[in-house]
Design a protein around this motif. Structure first.
Motif, PDB file in Angstrom:
ATOM      1  N   THR A  65       0.828  -1.208   0.000  1.00 19.01           N
ATOM      2  CA  THR A  65       0.000   0.000   0.000  1.00 19.01           C
ATOM      3  C   THR A  65       0.862   1.258   0.000  1.00 19.01           C
ATOM      4  O   THR A  65       0.568   2.225  -0.708  1.00 19.01           O
ATOM      5  N   ILE A  66       1.920   1.240   0.800  1.00 10.91           N
ATOM      6  CA  ILE A  66       2.824   2.396   0.811  1.00 10.91           C
ATOM      7  C   ILE A  66       3.414   2.605  -0.584  1.00 10.91           C
ATOM      8  O   ILE A  66       3.518   3.730  -1.070  1.00 10.91           O
ATOM      9  N   GLY A  67       3.753   1.475  -1.241  1.00  7.77           N
ATOM     10  CA  GLY A  67       4.293   1.582  -2.596  1.00  7.77           C
ATOM     11  C   GLY A  67       3.292   2.193  -3.561  1.00  7.77           C
ATOM     12  O   GLY A  67       3.636   3.039  -4.378  1.00  7.77           O
ATOM     13  N   ILE A  68       2.032   1.763  -3.448  1.00  2.17           N
ATOM     14  CA  ILE A  68       0.998   2.303  -4.349  1.00  2.17           C
ATOM     15  C   ILE A  68       0.790   3.789  -4.096  1.00  2.17           C
ATOM     16  O   ILE A  68       0.722   4.595  -5.040  1.00  2.17           O
ATOM     17  N   ILE A  69       0.727   4.168  -2.809  1.00  2.01           N
ATOM     18  CA  ILE A  69       0.539   5.581  -2.503  1.00  2.01           C
ATOM     19  C   ILE A  69       1.700   6.392  -3.076  1.00  2.01           C
ATOM     20  O   ILE A  69       1.507   7.444  -3.695  1.00  2.01           O
ATOM     21  N   GLY A  70       2.908   5.883  -2.887  1.00  2.00           N
ATOM     22  CA  GLY A  70       4.073   6.598  -3.409  1.00  2.00           C
ATOM     23  C   GLY A  70       4.024   6.745  -4.915  1.00  2.00           C
ATOM     24  O   GLY A  70       4.332   7.801  -5.467  1.00  2.00           O
ATOM     25  N   ALA A  71       3.624   5.652  -5.613  1.00  2.00           N
ATOM     26  CA  ALA A  71       3.583   5.719  -7.074  1.00  2.00           C
ATOM     27  C   ALA A  71       2.501   6.678  -7.555  1.00  2.00           C
ATOM     28  O   ALA A  71       2.630   7.272  -8.620  1.00  2.00           O
ATOM     29  N   LEU A  72       1.437   6.846  -6.746  1.00  2.00           N
ATOM     30  CA  LEU A  72       0.338   7.701  -7.206  1.00  2.00           C
ATOM     31  C   LEU A  72       0.538   9.168  -6.849  1.00  2.00           C
ATOM     32  O   LEU A  72       0.077  10.040  -7.578  1.00  2.00           O
ATOM     33  N   ILE A  73       1.170   9.471  -5.723  1.00  2.00           N
ATOM     34  CA  ILE A  73       1.189  10.871  -5.297  1.00  2.00           C
ATOM     35  C   ILE A  73       2.480  11.594  -5.612  1.00  2.00           C
ATOM     36  O   ILE A  73       2.510  12.813  -5.562  1.00  2.00           O
ATOM     37  N   ARG A  74       3.552  10.900  -5.941  1.00  2.00           N
ATOM     38  CA  ARG A  74       4.802  11.619  -6.157  1.00  2.00           C
ATOM     39  C   ARG A  74       4.956  12.022  -7.610  1.00  2.00           C
ATOM     40  O   ARG A  74       4.435  11.364  -8.510  1.00  2.00           O
ATOM     41  N   LYS A  75       5.670  13.119  -7.815  1.00  2.00           N
ATOM     42  CA  LYS A  75       5.898  13.603  -9.174  1.00  2.00           C
ATOM     43  C   LYS A  75       7.257  13.199  -9.714  1.00  2.00           C
ATOM     44  O   LYS A  75       7.442  13.128 -10.925  1.00  2.00           O
ATOM     45  N   ASN A  76       8.196  12.973  -8.795  1.00  2.00           N
ATOM     46  CA  ASN A  76       9.539  12.614  -9.226  1.00  2.00           C
ATOM     47  C   ASN A  76       9.551  11.185  -9.772  1.00  2.00           C
ATOM     48  O   ASN A  76       9.182  10.241  -9.077  1.00  2.00           O
ATOM     49  N   ALA A  77       9.984  11.020 -11.020  1.00  2.00           N
ATOM     50  CA  ALA A  77       9.941   9.696 -11.643  1.00  2.00           C
ATOM     51  C   ALA A  77      10.831   8.706 -10.913  1.00  2.00           C
ATOM     52  O   ALA A  77      10.517   7.512 -10.856  1.00  2.00           O
ATOM     53  N   LEU A  78      11.928   9.191 -10.322  1.00  3.30           N
ATOM     54  CA  LEU A  78      12.813   8.288  -9.576  1.00  3.30           C
ATOM     55  C   LEU A  78      12.082   7.679  -8.382  1.00  3.30           C
ATOM     56  O   LEU A  78      12.187   6.477  -8.116  1.00  3.30           O
ATOM     57  N   ILE A  79      11.342   8.526  -7.669  1.00  2.00           N
ATOM     58  CA  ILE A  79      10.636   8.034  -6.482  1.00  2.00           C
ATOM     59  C   ILE A  79       9.554   7.045  -6.904  1.00  2.00           C
ATOM     60  O   ILE A  79       9.280   6.060  -6.209  1.00  2.00           O
ATOM     61  N   ILE A 132       7.737   1.346  -7.104  1.00  2.00           N
ATOM     62  CA  ILE A 132       7.448   0.097  -7.806  1.00  2.00           C
ATOM     63  C   ILE A 132       8.327  -1.032  -7.257  1.00  2.00           C
ATOM     64  O   ILE A 132       7.866  -2.159  -7.057  1.00  2.00           O
ATOM     65  N   GLU A 133       9.591  -0.705  -6.992  1.00  2.00           N
ATOM     66  CA  GLU A 133      10.467  -1.723  -6.388  1.00  2.00           C
ATOM     67  C   GLU A 133       9.900  -2.177  -5.047  1.00  2.00           C
ATOM     68  O   GLU A 133       9.936  -3.368  -4.697  1.00  2.00           O
ATOM     69  N   GLY A 179      11.042   2.793   6.821  1.00  2.00           N
ATOM     70  CA  GLY A 179      11.873   3.091   5.658  1.00  2.00           C
ATOM     71  C   GLY A 179      11.027   3.368   4.430  1.00  2.00           C
ATOM     72  O   GLY A 179      11.295   4.307   3.669  1.00  2.00           O
ATOM     73  N   ALA A 180       9.970   2.555   4.246  1.00  2.00           N
ATOM     74  CA  ALA A 180       9.111   2.745   3.077  1.00  2.00           C
ATOM     75  C   ALA A 180       8.397   4.092   3.138  1.00  2.00           C
ATOM     76  O   ALA A 180       8.284   4.800   2.130  1.00  2.00           O
ATOM     77  N   LEU A 181       7.927   4.452   4.354  1.00  2.00           N
ATOM     78  CA  LEU A 181       7.270   5.757   4.491  1.00  2.00           C
ATOM     79  C   LEU A 181       8.255   6.885   4.181  1.00  2.00           C
ATOM     80  O   LEU A 181       7.896   7.881   3.532  1.00  2.00           O
ATOM     81  N   ALA A 182       9.488   6.723   4.641  1.00  2.00           N
ATOM     82  CA  ALA A 182      10.484   7.755   4.363  1.00  2.00           C
ATOM     83  C   ALA A 182      10.753   7.868   2.867  1.00  2.00           C
ATOM     84  O   ALA A 182      10.970   8.967   2.355  1.00  2.00           O
ATOM     85  N   VAL A 183      10.707   6.711   2.167  1.00  2.00           N
ATOM     86  CA  VAL A 183      10.970   6.741   0.725  1.00  2.00           C
ATOM     87  C   VAL A 183       9.967   7.643   0.017  1.00  2.00           C
ATOM     88  O   VAL A 183      10.335   8.446  -0.843  1.00  2.00           O
ATOM     89  N   ILE A 184       8.688   7.522   0.405  1.00  2.00           N
ATOM     90  CA  ILE A 184       7.686   8.267  -0.361  1.00  2.00           C
ATOM     91  C   ILE A 184       7.444   9.664   0.186  1.00  2.00           C
ATOM     92  O   ILE A 184       6.657  10.412  -0.376  1.00  2.00           O
ATOM     93  N   THR A 185       8.104  10.038   1.303  1.00  2.00           N
ATOM     94  CA  THR A 185       7.873  11.389   1.813  1.00  2.00           C
ATOM     95  C   THR A 185       9.087  12.303   1.700  1.00  2.00           C
ATOM     96  O   THR A 185       8.923  13.519   1.752  1.00  2.00           O
ATOM     97  N   ARG A 186      10.288  11.756   1.540  1.00  2.00           N
ATOM     98  CA  ARG A 186      11.463  12.626   1.518  1.00  2.00           C
ATOM     99  C   ARG A 186      11.541  13.395   0.200  1.00  2.00           C
ATOM    100  O   ARG A 186      11.189  12.873  -0.857  1.00  2.00           O
ATOM    101  N   LYS A 187      12.037  14.618   0.286  1.00  2.00           N
ATOM    102  CA  LYS A 187      12.208  15.407  -0.932  1.00  2.00           C
ATOM    103  C   LYS A 187      13.480  15.025  -1.677  1.00  2.00           C
ATOM    104  O   LYS A 187      13.504  14.951  -2.890  1.00  2.00           O
ATOM    105  N   ASN A 188      14.541  14.806  -0.893  1.00  3.36           N
ATOM    106  CA  ASN A 188      15.835  14.542  -1.510  1.00  3.36           C
ATOM    107  C   ASN A 188      15.898  13.090  -1.994  1.00  3.36           C
ATOM    108  O   ASN A 188      15.737  12.170  -1.192  1.00  3.36           O
ATOM    109  N   PRO A 189      16.132  12.853  -3.275  1.00  2.00           N
ATOM    110  CA  PRO A 189      16.166  11.474  -3.777  1.00  2.00           C
ATOM    111  C   PRO A 189      17.257  10.630  -3.144  1.00  2.00           C
ATOM    112  O   PRO A 189      17.084   9.425  -2.992  1.00  2.00           O
ATOM    113  N   VAL A 190      18.390  11.257  -2.747  1.00  2.00           N
ATOM    114  CA  VAL A 190      19.459  10.456  -2.136  1.00  2.00           C
ATOM    115  C   VAL A 190      18.982   9.863  -0.815  1.00  2.00           C
ATOM    116  O   VAL A 190      19.199   8.678  -0.524  1.00  2.00           O
TER     117      VAL A 190
END
Lengths: 103, 262
Positions: free
Chosen positions: A19-33, A38-39, B81-92
């Protein structure tokens, strides 16, 4: 000390990570994130597969997880190459600005 | 910069902990397994089919508190860690947190007796794939100035995203909670040989090279295609143009022909 985890707990962890992965894929704009999300989802799926493999005493799930990891590696390589290619031509990695197909 | 260093140090500590704890757990487990399976193997083992799932066993085993504490400590690290991945601004920072998540998941894999997959997870995911991500982050070094930009259009999209995610989580968890069967992943019902064989490189390798040889070869083909595709995609366009020009002109024919024609 052999571990005795119940299957629902493991599945719940997998569900939360997915779920965290899905939320991240849907709400972030940065393609890297988005690629990282997805990983994350692939890993959550792997966790579920391995939990069922443990419950069913079956090594087949491990081969599936192995193949998923290989596919994830290929996906990351190609996805990041696409990203680098787009960055080279458009100087951006924001998904909001990659709209060439629209125009 | 100091924050990144602190995170790196924490991740290093986590990785070292994994490396230190995992062999100890494995060795400890061997001793315990010997004790448990020496003379008292549960009758459910006799039929060999899904002993953990058979619902009519008199006392469904519950996970011990200690195991749950260890499991949710590691799992909580993964979730953080997963929450930090999707909330941090800095990609590093996000990449480093993702490495932490993967290391924590490797520990969970060990708890699930998937030793080979745990090692592969650390080597391939935390090692190779994340290095690739770090390299691309270095190329595309753009910190998002407005990761949480306030525009109603994007907020609609994000609202839908969060709502979908929350809905999914609630559904998952209610389904799990409603499942009546206690699927304990216990060691009762495992013969000692099976226990020692399960999830090892040998067991997975035997399956991969006999029954699942075709998928295995397909994966090798896929990786080859991915390598070529990544090379073609990431190569600078100017270079491709130059090579084509050089191939067209008589003077530059020798060099590109080596790579291109054959």
């Amino acid at each position: 000390m052999s571990f005795f985890i119940s299957l629902p707990h493991t599945l719940a962890l997998g569900a939360i990570l997915f779920t965290i992965g899905i939320i991240g894929a849907l709400i972030r704009k940065n393609a890297l994130i988005v690629l990282m999300s997805i990983e994350l989802m692939l890993n959550a799926a792997n966790l579920t597969v391995l939990a069922f493999a443990r419950a069913r005493h079956d090594n087949t799930g491990h081969t599936l997880a192995f193949i998923v990891i290989a596919v994830a590696a290929a996906e990351a390589a190609v996805g990041l190459a696409v990203l680098v290619g787009i960055f080279r031509t458009r100087r951006t990695s924001s998904l909001d600005e990659i709209t060439m197909m629209k125009q | 910069m100091t924050r990144v260093r602190v995170i790196l140090a924490a991740l290093l500590a986590l990785g070292l902990t994994v490396l230190c704890v995992a062999p100890a757990l494995a060795a400890d487990g061997d001793g315990d397994r010997a004790g448990v399976n020496g003379d008292a193997i549960a009758p459910a083992a006799a039929n060999g089919e899904l002993p953990a799932i058979s619902g009519d066993s008199p006392a469904p085993q519950k996970p011990g508190t200690r195991d749950l504490i260890i499991f949710w400590t590691v799992g909580g690290l993964a979730i953080l860690g997963a929450l930090a991945v999707i909330t941090r601004k800095n990609p590093v920072t996000a990449v480093m947190c993702l490495v932490g998540t993967f290391l924590a998941l490797a520990v969970v894999y060990i708890m699930l007796l998937a030793h080979f997959l745990a090692v592969i997870q650390v080597l391939v995911y935390a090692g190779a794939i994340m290095v690739l991500f770090v390299f691309v982050v270095m190329i595309i070094n753009r910190e998002e100035s407005d990761a949480w930009e306030l525009s109603w259009k994007t907020w609609i999209g994000r609202g839908v995203g969060v709502a979908a995610g929350v809905f999914l989580a609630v559904r998952f968890i209610t389904i799990l909670a409603r499942s009546t069967r206690v699927l304990g992943l216990s060691d009762a019902g495992w013969s000692r040989e099976e226990m020692q064989h399960f999830g090892t490189t040998r067991a997975v390798g035997e399956l991969l090279f006999t029954r699942y040889l075709v998928p295995f070869e397909a994966v090798s083909l896929l990786l080859l295609i991915a390598v070529i595709g990544a090379l073609v995609l990431a190569r600078p366009h100017e270079k491709v143009g130059d090579a084509a020009d050089a191939a067209g002109s008589p003077a530059g024919q020798a060099k590109p022909d080596k790579g291109g024609a054959h």
